[in-house]
Design a protein around this motif. Structure first.
Motif: not given
Length: 187
Positions: A33-39, A74-78, A127-131, A144-145
């Motif tokens: 589960a990765v936090p999401v921030g919208a800009y 997923p932890r591993k990017y595909t 990865m810390a946030e989905v931007q 995802v950064e």
């Protein structure tokens, strides 16, 4: 040689090896589960933003970044991972007399949009946030950064140079030069 014919030590080694393989195989498919921030880089207030059906906030003009929700990745990017970004935004340009108009029930006049976006490569260990970057002309990008959009080494520079780095603000006046072709950040 069958499993029943093994010594207790051999059986333990086989079970350990099978467990280790199962753990390694499971790690590559691990979902986080990765936090999401919208800009918001538009001149419209966003009342709601969703990613893959999860509410992630409603950034106003010149705003964003607060993580209001999360999505599983997923932890591993595909290659080829996509997300669906949906939004509800005002039809008027922020802070204009047109924004004083209301619908029949007295609410703000809103419109909806959506875009399916392919996620660029990310490091699942960092990865810390989905931007979610909301752009003019109902365009959007996603990163995802573990670094801020405003960091000089953020991957948005490959497409936009320092445009995103300078912070959320309406880009309508300069956006068309970016909307159809990527910018070569090396120039």
């Amino acid at each position: 040689m069958h499993y029943q014919n093994k010594t207790p030590g051999q059986k333990m080694r086989i079970l350990f090896l099978l467990s280790f393989i199962a753990i390694l195989t499971g790690c590559k498919d691990e979902m986080l589960a990765v936090p999401v921030g919208a800009y918001n880089y538009t001149n419209h207030d966003m009342s709601m933003v969703w990613v893959n059906g999860q509410w992630v906030g409603g950034p106003s003009v010149n705003g964003g970044g607060a993580s209001a929700g999360s999505i599983n990745l997923p932890r591993k990017y595909t290659p080829g991972i996509t997300v669906k970004i949906q939004w509800e935004r005002s039809v008027c340009i922020h802070d204009t007399p047109e924004c004083e108009k209301r619908d029949a029930s007295g609410g703000f006049i809103l419109t909806t949009g959506s875009k399916t976006v392919t996620i660029p490569p990310y490091d699942g260990e960092k990865m810390a946030e989905v931007q979610v970057v909301l752009l003019p002309n109902d365009d959007a990008r996603i990163y995802v950064e573990n670094m801020s959009l405003f960091h000089k080494e953020h991957p948005s520079h490959k497409e936009f140079g320092t445009l995103i780095e300078d912070g959320p603000r309406p880009l309508e006046g300069i956006w068309p030069q970016y909307s159809n072709k990527p910018k070569d950040a090396s120039k």
